[in-house]
Write a protein that holds these residues in place. Structure first.
Motif, PDB file in Angstrom:
ATOM      1  N   VAL A  19      61.899   3.719  17.210  1.00  0.00           N
ATOM      2  CA  VAL A  19      61.976   2.320  17.649  1.00  0.00           C
ATOM      3  C   VAL A  19      63.431   1.885  17.724  1.00  0.00           C
ATOM      4  CG1 VAL A  19      61.457  -0.077  17.024  1.00  0.00           C
ATOM      5  CG2 VAL A  19      59.688   1.680  16.805  1.00  0.00           C
ATOM      6  N   GLY A  22      65.235   3.360  20.479  1.00  0.00           N
ATOM      7  CA  GLY A  22      64.774   2.835  21.760  1.00  0.00           C
ATOM      8  C   GLY A  22      65.278   1.439  22.099  1.00  0.00           C
ATOM      9  N   ALA A 129      60.036  -3.322  17.506  1.00  0.00           N
ATOM     10  CA  ALA A 129      59.279  -2.749  18.618  1.00  0.00           C
ATOM     11  C   ALA A 129      58.690  -3.859  19.481  1.00  0.00           C
ATOM     12  CB  ALA A 129      58.165  -1.839  18.090  1.00  0.00           C
ATOM     13  N   THR A 132      61.261  -5.673  21.597  1.00  0.00           N
ATOM     14  CA  THR A 132      61.914  -4.915  22.670  1.00  0.00           C
ATOM     15  C   THR A 132      60.917  -4.191  23.578  1.00  0.00           C
ATOM     16  OG1 THR A 132      62.246  -3.024  21.161  1.00  0.00           O
ATOM     17  CG2 THR A 132      64.050  -4.618  21.348  1.00  0.00           C
ATOM     18  N   GLN A 134      58.379  -2.127  22.904  1.00  0.00           N
ATOM     19  CA  GLN A 134      58.021  -0.747  22.565  1.00  0.00           C
ATOM     20  C   GLN A 134      56.690  -0.711  21.817  1.00  0.00           C
ATOM     21  OE1 GLN A 134      61.336   1.781  21.035  1.00  0.00           O
ATOM     22  NE2 GLN A 134      62.417  -0.174  20.858  1.00  0.00           N
ATOM     23  N   ASP A 135      56.067   0.457  21.859  1.00  0.00           N
ATOM     24  CA  ASP A 135      54.856   0.674  21.076  1.00  0.00           C
ATOM     25  C   ASP A 135      55.243   1.051  19.654  1.00  0.00           C
ATOM     26  OD1 ASP A 135      53.092   0.233  23.197  1.00  0.00           O
ATOM     27  OD2 ASP A 135      53.252   2.315  23.864  1.00  0.00           O
ATOM     28  N   PHE A 136      54.410   0.670  18.707  1.00  0.00           N
ATOM     29  CA  PHE A 136      54.635   1.053  17.314  1.00  0.00           C
ATOM     30  C   PHE A 136      53.292   1.202  16.626  1.00  0.00           C
ATOM     31  CE2 PHE A 136      55.126  -0.006  12.791  1.00  0.00           C
ATOM     32  CZ  PHE A 136      56.022   0.984  12.428  1.00  0.00           C
TER      33      PHE A 136
END
Length: 192
Positions: A19, A22, A129, A132, A134-136
């Motif tokens: 994360v 990323g 995550a 921004t 993103q997957d978590f």
């Protein structure tokens, strides 16, 4: 079976490091589920926590008073430093005796202190995550042990302003959504 704090922190780090790697520079000013932090400030805070809790595992004092500036001081290297420091965190808590007795200025049981940093590492990775795009997905073993520990800590954490008021979630909420709600986060929070 109960896992050691070193194992739990290692598993949490495996999910958190991607994360932080990323996060693009363009997203550093974006808001996060923690209203007082943008992405840059939350990444700085999380790195400070990871470093300070290494010291606590080793029965050394930690300095939470300084305002961290890791991202601005090392724009090209802070993500790699986070990866190194989380590995060092798991190693520090895996050391013989790290989970025994008390640690920290409050004299809390060492395993409780370990759960404090495990909670920060897991929940703030989700915060970053979500902020921004993103997957978590946290490690289920981490959540299985973290949920009861944070439930026990919640009254003290709220009293000290670390957790917000709990957020209501449906009966079908996942174990992790329940953890997020316990800390005062809305599991459906989105940045845009």
């Amino acid at each position: 079976m109960t896992k050691t704090m070193g194992e739990l922190l290692g598993a949490a780090a495996e999910q958190a490091v991607p994360v932080l790697r990323g996060i693009s520079d363009e997203r550093l000013g974006d808001p996060t589920p923690c209203a007082e932090y943008d992405v840059r400030a939350l990444a700085d805070h999380l790195l400070q926590v990871v470093i300070n809790f290494q010291a606590l595992a080793e029965r050394k004092s930690a300095d939470f008073g300084a305002v961290p500036r890791f991202v601005d001081e090392d724009p090209a290297g802070w993500r790699d430093r986070f990866a190194r420091e989380t590995a060092a965190l798991a190693e520090a808590w895996a050391a013989p005796g790290a989970e025994e007795g008390t640690t920290g200025e409050l004299g809390l049981p060492a395993r409780t202190v370990g759960f404090m940093v495990l909670g920060d590492l897991t929940v703030h990775a989700w915060d970053l995550a979500r902020a921004t795009g993103q997957d978590f997905t946290p490690d289920p073993a981490v959540i299985g042990e973290l949920a009861p520990a944070l439930t026990a800590m919640a009254p003290m954490a709220r009293e000290n302003g670390v957790f917000g008021q709990p957020v209501a979630v449906g009966d079908d909420a996942s174990a992790f959504d329940r953890v997020l709600a316990l800390t005062g986060r809305d599991p459906s929070w989105r940045s845009h």
